[in-house]
Scaffold this motif. Structure first.
Motif, PDB file in Angstrom:
ATOM      1  N   GLU A  63       0.885   6.977   0.408  1.00  0.00           N
ATOM      2  CA  GLU A  63       0.361   5.339   0.379  1.00  0.00           C
ATOM      3  C   GLU A  63      -1.347   5.566   0.010  1.00  0.00           C
ATOM      4  O   GLU A  63      -2.105   6.322   0.135  1.00  0.00           O
ATOM      5  CB  GLU A  63       0.078   6.026   2.068  1.00  0.00           C
ATOM      6  N   PHE A  64      -1.781   4.490  -0.186  1.00  0.00           N
ATOM      7  CA  PHE A  64      -3.193   4.022  -1.053  1.00  0.00           C
ATOM      8  C   PHE A  64      -3.887   3.636   0.504  1.00  0.00           C
ATOM      9  O   PHE A  64      -3.525   2.793   1.279  1.00  0.00           O
ATOM     10  CB  PHE A  64      -2.801   3.262  -2.351  1.00  0.00           C
ATOM     11  N   ARG A  65      -5.120   4.123   0.955  1.00  0.00           N
ATOM     12  CA  ARG A  65      -6.131   4.010   1.317  1.00  0.00           C
ATOM     13  C   ARG A  65      -7.330   3.731   1.519  1.00  0.00           C
ATOM     14  O   ARG A  65      -7.822   4.567   0.742  1.00  0.00           O
ATOM     15  CB  ARG A  65      -6.107   4.834   3.063  1.00  0.00           C
ATOM     16  N   ARG A  66      -7.993   2.668   0.966  1.00  0.00           N
ATOM     17  CA  ARG A  66      -9.232   2.245   0.916  1.00  0.00           C
ATOM     18  C   ARG A  66     -10.576   2.789   2.015  1.00  0.00           C
ATOM     19  O   ARG A  66     -10.122   2.663   3.019  1.00  0.00           O
ATOM     20  CB  ARG A  66      -9.021   1.034   0.950  1.00  0.00           C
ATOM     21  N   ASN A  67     -11.745   2.966   1.470  1.00  0.00           N
ATOM     22  CA  ASN A  67     -12.611   3.604   2.374  1.00  0.00           C
ATOM     23  C   ASN A  67     -13.650   2.707   1.310  1.00  0.00           C
ATOM     24  O   ASN A  67     -13.619   1.806   0.273  1.00  0.00           O
ATOM     25  CB  ASN A  67     -13.010   4.586   2.791  1.00  0.00           C
ATOM     26  N   ILE A  82      -8.527   6.577  -1.526  1.00  0.00           N
ATOM     27  CA  ILE A  82      -7.729   8.100  -1.156  1.00  0.00           C
ATOM     28  C   ILE A  82      -5.782   8.230  -0.772  1.00  0.00           C
ATOM     29  O   ILE A  82      -5.496   6.355  -0.234  1.00  0.00           O
ATOM     30  CB  ILE A  82      -8.045   9.008   0.266  1.00  0.00           C
ATOM     31  N   VAL A  83      -5.166   8.229  -2.000  1.00  0.00           N
ATOM     32  CA  VAL A  83      -4.073   8.567  -1.658  1.00  0.00           C
ATOM     33  C   VAL A  83      -3.542   9.763  -1.232  1.00  0.00           C
ATOM     34  O   VAL A  83      -3.948  10.781  -1.632  1.00  0.00           O
ATOM     35  CB  VAL A  83      -3.537   8.738  -3.087  1.00  0.00           C
ATOM     36  N   ALA A  84      -2.380   8.960  -0.253  1.00  0.00           N
ATOM     37  CA  ALA A  84      -2.460  10.417   1.088  1.00  0.00           C
ATOM     38  C   ALA A  84      -0.428  10.552   0.117  1.00  0.00           C
ATOM     39  O   ALA A  84       0.266   9.558   0.302  1.00  0.00           O
ATOM     40  CB  ALA A  84      -1.738   9.566   2.085  1.00  0.00           C
ATOM     41  N   LEU A  85      -0.212  12.132  -0.415  1.00  0.00           N
ATOM     42  CA  LEU A  85       0.947  12.368  -0.882  1.00  0.00           C
ATOM     43  C   LEU A  85       1.387  13.114   0.149  1.00  0.00           C
ATOM     44  O   LEU A  85       1.389  13.462   0.874  1.00  0.00           O
ATOM     45  CB  LEU A  85       1.092  12.764  -1.713  1.00  0.00           C
ATOM     46  N   SER A  86       2.925  12.260   0.076  1.00  0.00           N
ATOM     47  CA  SER A  86       4.019  13.654   1.011  1.00  0.00           C
ATOM     48  C   SER A  86       5.294  13.909   0.017  1.00  0.00           C
ATOM     49  O   SER A  86       5.485  13.093  -0.352  1.00  0.00           O
ATOM     50  CB  SER A  86       4.355  12.091   1.989  1.00  0.00           C
ATOM     51  N   ALA A 108      -8.372  11.710  -4.158  1.00  0.00           N
ATOM     52  CA  ALA A 108      -9.275  10.577  -4.631  1.00  0.00           C
ATOM     53  C   ALA A 108      -8.744  10.404  -5.509  1.00  0.00           C
ATOM     54  O   ALA A 108      -9.040  10.357  -6.695  1.00  0.00           O
ATOM     55  CB  ALA A 108     -10.747  11.010  -3.959  1.00  0.00           C
ATOM     56  N   LEU A 109      -8.885   8.967  -5.757  1.00  0.00           N
ATOM     57  CA  LEU A 109      -9.004   7.935  -6.935  1.00  0.00           C
ATOM     58  C   LEU A 109      -9.972   7.282  -7.119  1.00  0.00           C
ATOM     59  O   LEU A 109     -10.331   6.110  -6.527  1.00  0.00           O
ATOM     60  CB  LEU A 109      -7.824   6.678  -6.944  1.00  0.00           C
ATOM     61  N   PRO A 110     -10.418   7.125  -8.821  1.00  0.00           N
ATOM     62  CA  PRO A 110     -11.676   6.073  -9.305  1.00  0.00           C
ATOM     63  C   PRO A 110     -11.157   4.327  -9.111  1.00  0.00           C
ATOM     64  O   PRO A 110     -11.465   3.820  -9.958  1.00  0.00           O
ATOM     65  CB  PRO A 110     -12.083   6.384 -10.639  1.00  0.00           C
ATOM     66  N   MET A 111     -10.712   3.878  -7.939  1.00  0.00           N
ATOM     67  CA  MET A 111     -10.720   2.298  -7.445  1.00  0.00           C
ATOM     68  C   MET A 111     -11.589   1.702  -6.989  1.00  0.00           C
ATOM     69  O   MET A 111     -12.683   2.392  -6.034  1.00  0.00           O
ATOM     70  CB  MET A 111      -8.969   2.856  -6.963  1.00  0.00           C
ATOM     71  N   GLN A 112     -10.751   0.243  -6.925  1.00  0.00           N
ATOM     72  CA  GLN A 112     -11.960  -0.752  -5.645  1.00  0.00           C
ATOM     73  C   GLN A 112     -11.312  -0.297  -4.807  1.00  0.00           C
ATOM     74  O   GLN A 112     -10.354  -0.020  -3.508  1.00  0.00           O
ATOM     75  CB  GLN A 112     -11.860  -2.303  -6.636  1.00  0.00           C
ATOM     76  N   ASP A 148       0.990  -1.467  -0.116  1.00  0.00           N
ATOM     77  CA  ASP A 148      -0.060  -0.110  -0.218  1.00  0.00           C
ATOM     78  C   ASP A 148       0.782   1.823  -0.104  1.00  0.00           C
ATOM     79  O   ASP A 148       0.144   2.232  -0.006  1.00  0.00           O
ATOM     80  CB  ASP A 148      -1.097  -0.249   1.454  1.00  0.00           C
ATOM     81  N   LEU A 149       2.407   1.193   0.174  1.00  0.00           N
ATOM     82  CA  LEU A 149       2.903   2.151   0.197  1.00  0.00           C
ATOM     83  C   LEU A 149       3.957   2.739  -1.387  1.00  0.00           C
ATOM     84  O   LEU A 149       4.663   1.327  -1.230  1.00  0.00           O
ATOM     85  CB  LEU A 149       3.936   2.109   1.673  1.00  0.00           C
ATOM     86  N   ALA A 150       3.388   3.979  -1.795  1.00  0.00           N
ATOM     87  CA  ALA A 150       4.750   3.833  -2.957  1.00  0.00           C
ATOM     88  C   ALA A 150       5.776   4.673  -3.013  1.00  0.00           C
ATOM     89  O   ALA A 150       5.075   5.987  -2.149  1.00  0.00           O
ATOM     90  CB  ALA A 150       3.925   3.648  -4.234  1.00  0.00           C
ATOM     91  N   ALA A 151       7.017   4.474  -3.245  1.00  0.00           N
ATOM     92  CA  ALA A 151       7.626   5.877  -3.585  1.00  0.00           C
ATOM     93  C   ALA A 151       7.974   6.589  -5.039  1.00  0.00           C
ATOM     94  O   ALA A 151       8.013   5.673  -6.441  1.00  0.00           O
ATOM     95  CB  ALA A 151       9.333   5.257  -3.305  1.00  0.00           C
ATOM     96  N   ASN A 152       8.229   7.956  -5.460  1.00  0.00           N
ATOM     97  CA  ASN A 152       7.915   8.432  -5.903  1.00  0.00           C
ATOM     98  C   ASN A 152       7.163   8.597  -7.725  1.00  0.00           C
ATOM     99  O   ASN A 152       7.070   7.705  -8.211  1.00  0.00           O
ATOM    100  CB  ASN A 152       9.833   7.902  -6.904  1.00  0.00           C
TER     101      ASN A 152
END
Length: 388
Positions: A187-191, A196-200, A226-230, A161-165
């Motif tokens: 960090e990709f967080r599902r609801n 919801i993508v939390a960018l840093s 927000a991203l239109p994902m599952q 759930d955590l990506a770099a760059n």
């Protein structure tokens, strides 16, 4: 009742043996390896199993009946039943009763249960084909969403759930502007509704469309979008439904729309043949297995060399029907008459063979009854009453 239970148990075993490989091979073909970590295997399994079940059920019934009657013949049980003066129809009655019940269950499965759960499989395929599950995204690949309005690129994954760059380019039709977002980590967080993508530690470049104009750059420490994902609640919604997802009533009503387009009519006709033709094959395959087993099988208890070939008659007929259905019905719905003639010929040949067996046994029964009447009318002299 004993024969009924034996055939029913055989149907269950053969059905499992047929369905499991078909389901697994279909899932391996349709789903990428990333679907496992995306949690899509179980919804896909639930979605495809009822459809495979009603398609393979007639083959399972025919093969289980053929195997059981082959076993009974090899053990001499058929000869014993004939010795008890049972007719061919009496011997076949338990298997035919089970086949009729399975035919009814097949219609319920094909027209109500399978269409309801097939939506799950289509939702899974929608997620796979449109990359709507963030755990299925591969690093160093570009992905597009919302009909090309959003473009996403991830350099590497640190955790599931955590990506770099991360790189995101999105176009807003309402604001008529283009945004380019870069972030050191995401960090990709599902609801329930989506992701919801939390960018840093990143920046946002904004440019006005269509002329371009000046580019505005702003830096951020934390930013969410927000991203239109599952999401965690359910699979993403689709804006379309196939005819295979409609229950019996809406499916029949959909024919009025299908006749307007030859391609849609071919799809509708193929689906109609599967829904209303395949379940009936449970009865015709059972008749074929019974007729061949009692007519050409060795009922004396000795094993014949052709027993295996007789057992394969019903599966072969089923495969021929399915191949013809999938290949011909999409070309023209008139081929439905050919499929109907094929099923009628199978049932007619089987009924003729069974009726022939029954007529052959009838003179023996009449002779036995006549002999019984003659024996009952003969009274020994020792038992005659004496005259006074």
């Amino acid at each position: 009742f004993y024969l009924f239970k034996r055939v029913a148990l055989g149907v269950l075993v053969v059905q499992i043996a047929l369905s499991v490989p078909v389901v697994l091979s279909y899932l391996l073909y349709q789903l990428p390896p990333a679907a496992v970590r995306g949690g899509l295997v179980m919804p896909a399994l639930i979605g495809i199993t009822p459809t495979v079940a009603f398609v393979t059920l007639p083959m399972a019934v025919g093969l289980a009946t053929a195997l059981e009657f082959s076993r009974m013949a090899s053990e001499g049980m058929i000869a014993v039943l004939y010795a008890l003066r049972l007719s061919a129809w009496s011997i076949c009655r338990p298997a035919l009763t089970l086949a009729a019940a399975i035919t009814l269950f097949g219609y319920i499965l094909a027209n109500f249960i399978a269409p309801y759960y097939s939506s799950n499989m289509q939702d899974v395929l929608n997620v796979v084909r449109n990359s709507l599950n963030h755990r299925m995204l591969d690093a160093a690949h570009f992905y597009t969403f919302d009909n090309g309005l959003k473009t996403l690129y991830i350099e590497r994954w640190l955790t599931p759930d955590l990506a770099a760059n991360l790189f995101i380019r999105q176009i807003s039709i309402e604001k008529m502007q283009e945004e380019t977002i870069t972030a050191a980590s995401a960090e990709f967080r599902r609801n329930d509704a989506g992701v919801i993508v939390a960018l840093s530690n990143g920046s946002i470049q904004t440019r006005t469309l269509p002329s371009g104009g000046d580019v505005k750059i702003s830096n951020f420490d934390q930013y969410a979008m927000a991203l239109p994902m599952q999401g965690s609640g359910a699979l993403p919604n689709r804006d379309w439904r196939g005819v295979y997802e409609l229950s019996a009533g809406p499916f029949i009503a959909n024919r009025a729309l299908a006749v307007t387009d030859p391609h849609l009519l071919g799809e509708w006709a193929a689906e109609a043949a599967k829904r209303f033709g395949v379940p009936l094959l449970s009865l015709t395959h059972t008749l074929l297995a019974l007729a061949l087993g009692l007519t050409f099988g060795n009922i004396t208890g000795r094993r014949g060399a052709g027993g295996g070939l007789l057992n394969m008659a019903a599966p072969t007929a089923h495969i021929i029907f399915l191949v013809a259905l999938e290949s011909l019905m999409r070309l023209s719905w008139y081929f439905a008459f050919l499929l109907l003639a094929f099923a009628a010929a199978e049932a007619g040949l089987s009924l003729w063979l069974l009726a022939r067996l029954n007529r052959r046994d009838l003179p023996i029964k009449l002779a036995d009854r006549k002999s019984t009447r003659l024996n009952s009318s003969h009274i020994p002299l020792s038992r005659m009453p004496s005259s006074a």
